[in-house]
Scaffold this active site. Structure first.
Site, PDB file in Angstrom:
ATOM      1  N   GLY A 274     -27.589  -7.273  38.147  1.00 34.58           N
ATOM      2  CA  GLY A 274     -28.544  -8.027  38.958  1.00 34.58           C
ATOM      3  C   GLY A 274     -29.506  -8.820  38.103  1.00 34.58           C
ATOM      4  O   GLY A 274     -30.712  -8.846  38.351  1.00 34.58           O
ATOM      5  N   ALA A 275     -28.960  -9.513  37.106  1.00 32.96           N
ATOM      6  CA  ALA A 275     -29.796 -10.079  36.050  1.00 32.96           C
ATOM      7  C   ALA A 275     -30.151 -11.541  36.248  1.00 32.96           C
ATOM      8  O   ALA A 275     -30.728 -12.150  35.351  1.00 32.96           O
ATOM      9  CB  ALA A 275     -29.086  -9.910  34.702  1.00 32.96           C
ATOM     10  N   ASN A 276     -29.850 -12.121  37.414  1.00 37.23           N
ATOM     11  CA  ASN A 276     -30.089 -13.561  37.534  1.00 37.23           C
ATOM     12  C   ASN A 276     -31.460 -13.913  38.103  1.00 37.23           C
ATOM     13  O   ASN A 276     -31.773 -15.093  38.272  1.00 37.23           O
ATOM     14  CB  ASN A 276     -28.976 -14.242  38.347  1.00 37.23           C
ATOM     15  CG  ASN A 276     -28.821 -13.660  39.732  1.00 37.23           C
ATOM     16  OD1 ASN A 276     -29.652 -12.869  40.175  1.00 37.23           O
ATOM     17  ND2 ASN A 276     -27.752 -14.039  40.409  1.00 37.23           N
TER      18      ASN A 276
ATOM     19  N   GLY B 217     -35.779 -12.115  39.117  1.00 39.77           N
ATOM     20  CA  GLY B 217     -36.689 -10.987  39.238  1.00 39.77           C
ATOM     21  C   GLY B 217     -36.774 -10.094  38.021  1.00 39.77           C
ATOM     22  O   GLY B 217     -36.881 -10.547  36.876  1.00 39.77           O
TER      23      GLY B 217
ATOM     24  N   GLY C 184     -34.494  -8.303  36.736  1.00 44.51           N
ATOM     25  CA  GLY C 184     -33.311  -8.381  35.881  1.00 44.51           C
ATOM     26  C   GLY C 184     -33.448  -9.415  34.791  1.00 44.51           C
ATOM     27  O   GLY C 184     -33.230  -9.123  33.609  1.00 44.51           O
TER      28      GLY C 184
ATOM     29  N   SER D 226     -37.282   3.521  42.888  1.00 39.58           N
ATOM     30  CA  SER D 226     -38.437   2.940  43.579  1.00 39.58           C
ATOM     31  C   SER D 226     -39.336   4.046  44.095  1.00 39.58           C
ATOM     32  O   SER D 226     -38.864   5.151  44.425  1.00 39.58           O
ATOM     33  CB  SER D 226     -37.968   2.082  44.763  1.00 39.58           C
ATOM     34  OG  SER D 226     -39.058   1.723  45.599  1.00 39.58           O
TER      35      SER D 226
ATOM     36  N   TYR E 267     -32.881   2.081  52.571  1.00 38.13           N
ATOM     37  CA  TYR E 267     -33.361   1.755  51.221  1.00 38.13           C
ATOM     38  C   TYR E 267     -33.910   3.003  50.540  1.00 38.13           C
ATOM     39  O   TYR E 267     -33.599   3.270  49.373  1.00 38.13           O
ATOM     40  CB  TYR E 267     -34.441   0.683  51.304  1.00 38.13           C
ATOM     41  CG  TYR E 267     -34.952   0.251  49.942  1.00 38.13           C
ATOM     42  CD1 TYR E 267     -34.127  -0.412  49.043  1.00 38.13           C
ATOM     43  CD2 TYR E 267     -36.260   0.520  49.555  1.00 38.13           C
ATOM     44  CE1 TYR E 267     -34.576  -0.802  47.793  1.00 38.13           C
ATOM     45  CE2 TYR E 267     -36.733   0.131  48.307  1.00 38.13           C
ATOM     46  CZ  TYR E 267     -35.887  -0.523  47.425  1.00 38.13           C
ATOM     47  OH  TYR E 267     -36.340  -0.902  46.181  1.00 38.13           O
TER      48      TYR E 267
END
Length: 308
Positions: A24-26, A28, A30, A144, A172
């Site tokens: 999820g590095a694209n 925020g 990440g 979280s 979540y």
């Protein structure tokens, strides 16, 4: 007496010669994690669902001593997870399980799992176990503070997909609790194998990212937009607990978060977790269920392939 400076990205130890995967590095947290590790000298793989967006994100990493590359990974598709792992070669120092979806309308992964549990937990569970023979240092999974949400503080083993009882926040919360139980049991298994690899978890506090923009509730989106302006840290500050867990000499199963009020912001520090997130019996039970659902099992580390 001078006040002690809080730990930040400039305190990262040299990462030259090390390789990291960040899911999820694209955007925020990440991309902030990628940027910091690359500037510390690491080679960082952006594992992303959309390679075009990943390439655009990679181009924002400028002036780094290390390097970056983009590879496709869709955690909501176990075939994609296996394809990513099957293509891996060589040692992997850091696996950072950062990707996630938050409070979205009810949906299913390609394999039929509830989307938040399937993406946030099961996808990372499968990825970690498939890559584990290559991992040389540690696995960091981003959880979280939502794992403590009242009324959502246990794994619904009787109905993991929350069929007929779905709520975005409960789903979540369950997925984030699963992240912590996964870390607990992974560390237990690594220790039993005599492995020096460590499993740790982190949470960003309240960080302003694009996750909140996908909330199923318009009212919550509005509330979070206000909170992002008044309370939240930016993505670079939110990534600090992950970076701290990934690079500092901490015990296995440690949990890192912000040290400020309510763990919403501040410098990275060891933090507590709920009783449910410390329940070793639930961790074992979740692991067994995750193996059954994904078809992926804990590898025999004594036949590691590191260096092959």
């Amino acid at each position: 007496m001078a006040t002690k400076q809080k730990w930040n990205a400039s305190d990262l130890v040299d990462q030259s010669g090390r390789t990291a995967v960040v899911t999820g590095a694209n955007s925020g947290l990440g991309i902030a994690t990628v940027d910091a590790l690359a500037h510390a000298g690491a080679h960082v793989v952006l594992a992303v669902r959309d390679p075009q967006r990943g390439e655009a994100a990679a181009r924002t990493v400028r002036g780094a001593r290390g390097s970056v590359e983009v590879r496709r990974l869709d955690l909501a598709d176990l075939a994609s997870v296996r394809e990513f792992a099957d293509s891996w070669q060589g040692p992997l120092d850091l696996l950072i399980n950062n990707a996630g979806v938050m409070n979205i309308p009810e949906a299913s992964t390609k394999d039929g799992f509830e989307m938040q549990f399937g993406t946030n937990h099961l996808g990372h569970f499968a990825l970690t176990n498939l890559l584990l023979p290559y991992v040389t240092d540690r696995v960091v999974t981003v959880s979280s503070g939502a794992h403590r949400i009242p009324g959502s503080t246990h794994i619904r083993f009787h109905n993991l997909n929350l069929t007929g009882e779905y709520s975005p926040t409960a789903a979540y919360s369950q997925s984030k609790l699963a992240n912590l139980l996964f870390t607990l049991e992974l560390q237990s298994r690594l220790a039993a194998e005599g492995s020096s690899v460590r499993a740790l978890a982190a949470h960003p506090g309240w960080a302003a990212t694009n996750l909140q923009g996908h909330d199923a509730s318009l009212a919550r989106r509005a509330l979070m937009a206000v909170g992002n302006r008044l309370i939240a840290q930016d993505n670079r500050a939110g990534a600090l607990p992950t970076l701290y867990a990934a690079t500092e000499d901490l015990p296995g199963a440690s949990y890192v978060g912000p040290d400020g009020f309510g763990e919403m912001r501040g410098g990275p520090a060891l933090v507590g977790r709920s009783a449910a997130a410390s329940d070793a019996e639930s961790a074992v039970r979740l692991w067994a269920a995750s193996e059954r659902l994904t078809g992926v099992t804990f590898p025999q580390l004594f036949s590691r392939v590191v260096g092959v």
